[in-house]
Design a protein around this motif. Structure first.
Motif, PDB file in Angstrom:
ATOM      1  N   SER A 245       0.830  -1.208   0.000  1.00  0.00           N
ATOM      2  CA  SER A 245       0.000   0.000   0.000  1.00  0.00           C
ATOM      3  C   SER A 245       0.864   1.258   0.000  1.00  0.00           C
ATOM      4  CB  SER A 245      -0.930   0.007   1.212  1.00  0.00           C
ATOM      5  OG  SER A 245      -1.858  -1.056   1.150  1.00  0.00           O
TER       6      SER A 245
ATOM      7  N   GLY B 139      -7.926  -2.853  -0.423  1.00  0.00           N
ATOM      8  CA  GLY B 139      -9.007  -2.348   0.402  1.00  0.00           C
ATOM      9  C   GLY B 139      -9.458  -0.950   0.067  1.00  0.00           C
TER      10      GLY B 139
ATOM     11  N   THR C  24      -8.235   4.628   2.495  1.00  0.00           N
ATOM     12  CA  THR C  24      -8.924   4.878   3.770  1.00  0.00           C
ATOM     13  C   THR C  24      -8.981   6.365   4.100  1.00  0.00           C
ATOM     14  OG1 THR C  24      -6.843   4.534   4.954  1.00  0.00           O
ATOM     15  CG2 THR C  24      -8.298   2.617   4.672  1.00  0.00           C
ATOM     16  N   ARG C  25      -8.120   7.174   3.474  1.00  0.00           N
ATOM     17  CA  ARG C  25      -8.150   8.625   3.649  1.00  0.00           C
ATOM     18  C   ARG C  25      -7.707   9.268   2.352  1.00  0.00           C
ATOM     19  NH1 ARG C  25      -5.363  13.170   5.019  1.00  0.00           N
ATOM     20  NH2 ARG C  25      -3.335  12.171   4.784  1.00  0.00           N
TER      21      ARG C  25
ATOM     22  N   LYS D 239     -14.056   2.956  -4.262  1.00  0.00           N
ATOM     23  CA  LYS D 239     -13.512   2.208  -3.120  1.00  0.00           C
ATOM     24  C   LYS D 239     -12.875   3.110  -2.064  1.00  0.00           C
ATOM     25  CE  LYS D 239     -10.861  -0.439  -5.656  1.00  0.00           C
ATOM     26  NZ  LYS D 239      -9.899  -1.497  -6.030  1.00  0.00           N
ATOM     27  N   SER D 240     -13.005   4.429  -2.241  1.00  0.00           N
ATOM     28  CA  SER D 240     -12.340   5.357  -1.324  1.00  0.00           C
ATOM     29  C   SER D 240     -13.296   5.843  -0.245  1.00  0.00           C
ATOM     30  CB  SER D 240     -11.789   6.560  -2.097  1.00  0.00           C
ATOM     31  OG  SER D 240     -10.805   6.150  -3.025  1.00  0.00           O
ATOM     32  N   ALA D 241     -12.737   6.142   0.925  1.00  0.00           N
ATOM     33  CA  ALA D 241     -13.518   6.681   2.042  1.00  0.00           C
ATOM     34  C   ALA D 241     -13.493   8.202   1.968  1.00  0.00           C
ATOM     35  CB  ALA D 241     -12.945   6.190   3.368  1.00  0.00           C
TER      36      ALA D 241
ATOM     37  N   ARG E   9     -21.803   5.965   2.429  1.00  0.00           N
ATOM     38  CA  ARG E   9     -20.987   6.257   3.608  1.00  0.00           C
ATOM     39  C   ARG E   9     -21.888   6.787   4.718  1.00  0.00           C
ATOM     40  NH1 ARG E   9     -18.177   3.813   0.784  1.00  0.00           N
ATOM     41  NH2 ARG E   9     -16.175   4.366  -0.152  1.00  0.00           N
TER      42      ARG E   9
END
Length: 1011
Positions: A710, A736, A739-740, A771-773, A803
Motif C-alpha cells: 500500500s 481495500g 482509507t483517507r 472504493k475510497s472513504a 458512507r
C-alpha cells in the motif's frame, strides 16, 4: 433433433440434372407465414400449422408415413417449473388425402417436459425431454401413447435445459444422444471405474442394453443433432464450440470416435487426449445450429445425394453442406438452401420424407430460454411445417425399404449372399448395417467379406461394425486396411483395432504413425494405443520407431494411459529438441503436469537468459511459464527474474506470466513477489509499472504484505512525475481502497472525471472513488460530477456515497441525479443500498426518483416504436466512430474483430442475428434480454457482501470468478451463501439519452453492417 439415418432409396428414380442455385426465388406460403426463399428449380409450401400444430420443435416419421411432432406450449418458465407442470405435447399428423399436406392431428402424448428430440424406432416414439429419454408406445392402436417408459435417466437438468438432445438411430443399430450443459453425471461401467463427467458428449447404447459408451467428448456448451454418413461417420451440430471471438462460435463437427472438441475448458480435463483439440468441420458463427439430416434420396438430383442440411435457428435459414473427402476427414462446401428475412422464422429441424422431399420445422419466435432474440418479440406468432420439392421430381415411396434394417432385416444367409453378389454399393452397405444389428458369430463372419470390398463406404461400414463387436476374428484384415487403405479407411481401421484391444496391433499402429498423417488420422492411431492400454508394448515399439511421428504417438499415448508411467526427465529432455515434432510433443505433455515445476525451473531460467532479445520466443516462454505458475519453484523463479533481470523484455515476460498466474491460478499474492513488485513500481519505468499493477490488481496480498504494498502504491499515486494513468492505476490497486483521501489526491480524482478526459482516465478515476472513504465535504464536491457522468461511470460514483453521515451528501446526490444526462441508467440494485445509509426522508425522495426512471414493458414497446423512425438512415463510418469514441465507449466492453473488450458479448457478426429493432432494444433496454454466457448473477457471501456481475469461472473446487462492471472478483467457494440469477444487465441503460438521435442512428447502422 431428428432420426437421421435413412437407407438409400433403392427404388429412387434415376438422377435428375440439378439447376443453377445462383437464382433464388421467393415462394408464397399456402397460409399466412414468413416469406421463404429456395433455389431455382425448387418449390416450398406450408403443409402444417395451427391448429394442427402450434410451435413445432422436432419431428420424425413412423413407417406408415405419420409425422410425430414435438409441439411446445410456448412456455419459457424456469425448467424446474416446466418439469413439474410438463406443459408441452407430442402430436401425430397425417395426410389422409395424399396431397402432401397434413390435415389431421392427434395428441399422441400430452404433459411432456420440453421435448428436444424425436425418434421413431421399432413401434415406439423415443423423445428426449430433459432430464430423460422417454419411450412412448401406443399399444391399442388408438393413436394415443398409453405406455410411457423412462428409457434413459439423464440425471441432470440445468437452467437452459441443454443437458440432453436426441435420440438418433445410427445405421449400426445403436441409439445415440448428446449430453451438454457441463453438469456432472455418473455412469457405472462393468469392470471399469464409474465414468464421472461434466463434459459434453455424444453417448450411445444398444437398444436392448443398459451399457453406455462415450463416442465423443467436448468443451462446447450444447451439442445438438447427430446425423450419419453412408459409412456411419457422425456429423454433429453444436453451439459455443469456440469462445465467441472474431464472429466465430458455433460449428459443424465430424465427431471422430474418441475425439475431444470445443473450447479449452476444465470439463474436458481427465478425459483421454491425443494432442490439441480436434478442429471443426465447418465454422458457423453465432448461428445456433439445431436439426441436421443427411439427404439420402436421389430425387433432388445426383449433386444432392448424401448432402447434409442443417437448421440455423438464429440465422433464419436452412443450410446445405456438401462433404468431400479430405485426408482422414472431410471438407465442406456450404451454401444457403432455405432463407427468410422474417425475424419470426426460426427453423429447428429438417427431415427427409420418403418421397424425397425435405421438411423444414419452424418453431416460431416463442423460445427465449437462454437464447434470446428479443424479449419484446410477438409471442402470439406461431410456427409451421414446410415442404421443399424438386420441380418435376417423380414420386417415390420407399419408407418400407428405409425401415427394413430397423426392423431387423432378413436372415443372415441372404445378406451374406448380397455382400458377395450385388453390384450395388448401396445394397452391399445396407447388408453390412443389417448384419451389424444381428448379435451372432455368423453375422460377424459375413461382415468380414465386406472388409475387402472395393467401395470405400462399404469397407468403412464393415470396419465400423468389426470395431463395435470387438471382432478379433477380423484382426488381420483390419490390419491390412490400416497398412494399405486411404487415410479415411486407415482411420476406421485404427478405431476398430483400438476397440478390439489386441496388443499385437501396437507395432502396426505406430508404423502407420511413421507416415505423414493429418491430425484426424493421428488422433485415431493414438487413441487406439490408449484403448489397447499396453504400456510395455507401446514403450517397446516406441524404442524401435524410425520416425519422430511414431515417437510422438507413443509418448502421448503413454502419458494418457492410466499406468503409462511417463517420467518427467524423458519429456524435459525433449523441450529443446532440434526436431520440431518432438519439441512440440514434449511441451504439450509437460503443460499437463504442473507438478513438474521443479524439473522445469532451471530450464526456463536458461531459456530466458538466452532469449532476451527475441520477442516471439519471449511471448512463447511467457505462456509456458504461466502454465506452471501454481508451482512454488516457478513462482520463485518469476520473482527472481523481475527483481534482477538485466533487460526489460525479460522482466516484462516474467511480469506478464505473473499476471496470467494471478488472474487464473492462485488466490493470494505469493510473498516472494511483493518485494520485486515494489521494486519495479518505483523504478520509474512506466511500461514495467503498468504490468506490475496488473499483477497487484488481480489477486490480494497477505495481511503481512499489505502495508508495504500500500505504501509503495500511494507513493506512485502521489508522484506528479508519473503519467496520470499510472497514478490512477496505483491508487486503484491499493488493497481495500483508500482509507483517507487528502486534498491533493481528491483534486486529482475530481479533475480526472471531467468530460474532456479520455474514457480510460474517467473509468480509472471512478474505480478509485468507488472504493475510497470520502468525507462529507468531498462527497458534496463530488455530487455535481454525477450530472455529466456516462452510463458506465455513474454506478461507480454512486457507490462512493454509500458512507455513514448526515443527509447532506445524499440530498446533493439526488439533486444531481435529477439533472444527470445518464439518469435513466441508474439501477435500483445500485442506488437502494446507498440510500439505506440515509434518513427515511432521503430514502423516500430516492424511491420517488427511481419510480420516475422505471419503465414497464408496455412503455418500453412504445418507446422503441417511437425511436425507430428517428434512428434510420444512419452512416456506417460515423457509427464506427461512435462505437470507438469516448462518449459511448462501446469498445471498452465489446469486441468487433480483434479489437475491444471482453466484458460484453462479441459483436463481430451481430448484424446477422439481430434486427435493427433488436439492436435498438439492446442499447436502450439492455436488461430486456441477455446473451448466452453473459447472464447476470448475484453472489452473497457469509460476510454479507453482495457481488453482482457475470460468471467467469465456476469450476468445482475453485473460486467463483465474477466479472462486475468494474473488475473481476474472486469469491472463495466456501464463503458463498447463495447464488441467484440477476435481472439487471452489466450494460447500463440510458445511451439513447446520452447520444444524439443522429449518433444513435449511426451506431445502429454500424452494428447492422457487422456481418
Amino acid at each position: 433433433m431428428t432420426t437421421n439415418y435413412q437407407l438409400p432409396r433403392l427404388a429412387a428414380a434415376a438422377a435428375i440434372v440439378v439447376g443453377s442455385l445462383a437464382a433464388l426465388r421467393a415462394q408464397p406460403p399456402a397460409q399466412p407465414g414468413p416469406i421463404l426463399t429456395v433455389p431455382a428449380g425448387f418449390t416450398i409450401e406450408r403443409i402444417a400449422g395451427a391448429p394442427l400444430v402450434n410451435r413445432p420443435i422436432v419431428a420424425d416419421f413412423d413407417d406408415e408415413g405419420r409425422l410425430y411432432v414435438a409441439d411446445s406450449s410456448g412456455s419459457n418458465d424456469k425448467v424446474d417449473k416446466q418439469l413439474t407442470e410438463r406443459p408441452h405435447r407430442i402430436v401425430r399428423l397425417e395426410d389422409t388425402n395424399g396431397d402432401g399436406r397434413f390435415d389431421t392431428s392427434t395428441v399422441f402424448a400430452d404433459r411432456m417436459m420440453l421435448p428436444e428430440g424425436a425418434m421413431w424406432f421399432a413401434g415406439s416414439l423415443y423423445v428426449a425431454a430433459p432430464p430423460s429419454i422417454w419411450k412412448l408406445t401406443d399399444t391399442d392402436g388408438d393413436g394415443v401413447a398409453d405406455q410411457r417408459e423412462e428409457w434413459y435417466q439423464g440425471q441432470t437438468l440445468t437452467g437452459c435445459a441443454n443437458d440432453l438432445h436426441g435420440p438418433y438411430l445410427g445405421p449400426d443399430g445403436w441409439i445415440y444422444w448428446t449430453k451438454g450443459a457441463f453438469a456432472e453425471q455418473r455412469y457405472e461401467r462393468a469392470g471399469k471405474p464409474p465414468l464421472v463427467t461434466r463434459a459434453s458428449h455424444i453417448l450411445r447404447r444398444r437398444p436392448g442394453s443398459p451399457a453406455i459408451e462415450v463416442v465423443m467428448t467436448g468443451g462446447m456448451d450444447n451439442p445438438v443433432d447427430v446425423a450419419f454418413t453412408p459409412a456411419g461417420e457422425r456429423i454433429l451440430t453444436a453451439t459455443f464450440v469456440e469462445h465467441p471471438q472474431l464472429g466465430r462460435r458455433d460449428g459443424l463437427i465430424h465427431a471422430v470416435y474418441g475425439g475431444v472438441y470445443g473450447k479449452t475448458h476444465a470439463v474436458i480435463e481427465g478425459h483421454a487426449r491425443t494432442g490439441d483439440l480436434l478442429p471443426v468441420l465447418a465454422e458457423l458463427g453465432p448461428a445456433v445450429p439445431a436439426g441436421l439430416t443427411r439427404y439420402a434420396s436421389f430425387v433432388f438430383g445426383d449433386g444432392f445425394h448424401n448432402n447434409f442440411f442443417a437448421a440455423m435457428f438464429n440465422l433464419r435459414k436452412v443450410t446445405r453442406h456438401v462433404l468431400e473427402p479430405s485426408g482422414a476427414t472431410f471438407s465442406t462446401r456450404n451454401s444457403d438452401f432455405v432463407v427468410s428475412e422474417d425475424r419470426d422464422f426460426h427453423p429447428t429441424d429438417v427431415i427427409e420424407d420418403a418421397d424425397g422431399s425435405l421438411l423444414v420445422i419452424d418453431t416460431g419466435p416463442w423460445y427465449k430460454l437462454c437464447c434470446p432474440t428479443s424479449q419484446l418479440a410477438k409471442p402470439e406468432v406461431l410456427g409451421g411445417i414446410y415442404r421443399v420439392r424438386r420441380t418435376g421430381a417423380p414420386a417415390v415411396q420407399d419408407r418400407a425399404i428405409r425401415e427394413l434394417a430397423m426392423r431387423g432385416g432378413p436372415a443372415i444367409s441372404p445378406l451374406a449372399q448380397l455382400l458377395k453378389a450385388s453390384s450395388s454399393a448401396d445394397a452391399r452397405r445396407n447388408a453390412v448395417w443389417a448384419l451389424t444389428r444381428i448379435d451372432a458369430p455368423d453375422a460377424r463372419e459375413a461382415i468380414r467379406i465386406a472388409l475387402d470390398d472395393h467401395d470405400e463406404s462399404v469397407r468403412g461400414a464393415a470396419l465400423h461394425s468389426t470395431g463395435l463387436w470387438r471382432d478379433a476374428g477380423g484382426l488381420s484384415r483390419v490390419g491390412e486396411a490400416l497398412e494399405s487403405g486411404t487415410p479415411s479407411i486407415q482411420r476406421s481401421a485404427a478405431e476398430a483395432l483400438g476397440r478390439i484391444g489386441d496388443r499385437r496391433a501396437v507395432p502396426n499402429l505406430l508404423a502407420a504413425a511413421n507416415a505423414q498423417v493429418d491430425r484426424i488420422l493421428e488422433h485415431s492411431l493414438v487413441y487406439a494405443l490408449i484403448e489397447i492400454d499396453d504400456p510395455a508394448a507401446t514403450r517397446a515399439a516406441a524404442l524401435e520407431a524410425t520416425s519422430s511421428r511414431a515417437t510422438r504417438a507413443a509418448l502421448i499415448a503413454l502419458d494418457q494411459m492410466d499406468n503409462g508411467a511417463l517420467a518427467p526427465d524423458r519429456v524435459v529432455a525433449l523441450l529443446d529438441s532440434a526436431d520440431p515434432i518432438l519439441k512440440d510433443t514434449a511441451w504439450w505433455i509437460a503443460a499437463r503436469h504442473a507438478e513438474w515445476g521443479d524439473a522445469l525451473a532451471a530450464f526456463f531460467e536458461a531459456r530466458l537468459e538466452s532469449a532476451s532479445t527475441r520477442r516471439a520466443e519471449l511471448d512463447d516462454l511467457q505462456q509456458k511459464l504461466a502454465q506452471f505458475g501454481e508451482h512454488p519453484g516457478i513462482q520463485a523463479l518469476l520473482g527472481s527474474i523481475v527483481e534482477r533481470a538485466a533487460s526489460n523484455p525479460e522482466r516484462l515476460t516474467a511480469l506478464r506470466a505473473m499476471s496470467t498466474v494471478a488472474r487464473t491460478r492462485i488466490k493470494v499474492l505469493p510473498g516472494g513477489w511483493v518485494a520485486p513488485l515494489v521494486h519495479v513500481l518505483e523504478s520509474g519505468d512506466d511500461s514495467v509499472a503498468t504490468q506490475a499493477l496488473s499483477v497487484i490488481r488481480a489477486v490480494p496480498p497477505t495481511k503481512e504484505a499489505s502495508p508495504a504494498l500500500s505504501d509503495a502504491l500511494l507513493r506512485v499515486g502521489r508522484s506528479k512525475a508519473r503519467p496520470l494513468e499510472i497514478r490512477l492505476g496505483a491508487l486503484g490497486a491499493v488493497p481495500g481502497g483508500l482509507t483517507r483521501v487528502d486534498p491533493d489526491l481528491f483534486g486529482l480524482l475530481r479533475t480526472s472525471l471531467e468530460p474532456g478526459q479520455p474514457l480510460s482516465v474517467r473509468s480509472a478515476a471512478g474505480g478509485v472513488i468507488e472504493k475510497s472513504a470520502l468525507d462529507g465535504t468531498q462527497l458534496m464536491a463530488l455530487a455535481p460530477a454525477l450530472q455529466d457522468a456516462s452510463p458506465l461511470d455513474l454506478p461507480r460514483l454512486l457507490r462512493a456515497f454509500d458512507r455513514p453521515g448526515d443527509d447532506g451528501p445524499g440530498l446533493a446526490m439526488l439533486a444531481a441525479l435529477r439533472e444527470a444526462k445518464s439518469r435513466s441508467s441508474v439501477r435500483p440494485d445500485v442506488l437502494r443500498p446507498v440510500l439505506a445509509r440515509y434518513s427515511d426522508a432521503v430514502q423516500k425522495q430516492g424511491e420517488a426518483l427511481l419510480t420516475s426512471f422505471s419503465t414497464d414493458a408496455a412503455s418500453q414497446v412504445g418507446r422503441l416504436e417511437a425511436l425507430l423512425p428517428a434512428v434510420r438512415d444512419g452512416n456506417v463510418s460515423r457509427g464506427q466512430a461512435v462505437f470507438n469514441g469516448p462518449k459511448a465507449g462501446c469498445y471498452a466492453c465489446h469486441a468487433i474483430g480483434y479489437m475491444g473488450g471482453t466484458i460484453g458479448p462479441d459483436l463481430t457478426r451481430i448484424g446477422q442475428v439481430r434486427s435493427e429493432r433488436d439492436l435498438l432494444e439492446a442499447i436502450v433496454f439492455p436488461s430486456a434480454s441477455f446473451a448466452r454466457g453473459y447472464e447476470p448473477i448475484v453472489v452473497r457471501t457469509r460476510s454479507g457482501a453482495v457481488h453482482m456481475g457475470v460468471l467467469r469461472n465456476n469450476e468445482p473446487g475453485d473460486d467463483v470468478v465474477v466479472a462486475t462492471d468494474r473488475d473481476e472478483i474472486r469469491v472463495p467457494r466456501g464463503e458463498i451463501v447463495d447464488v441467484q440469477p440477476g435481472t439487471v444487465s452489466l450494460m447500463p441503460p440510458g445511451f439513447d439519452a446520452l447520444l444524439t438521435r443522429q449518433e444513435l442512428a449511426d451506431l445502429l447502422a454500424f452494428l447492422k453492417a457487422t456481418r
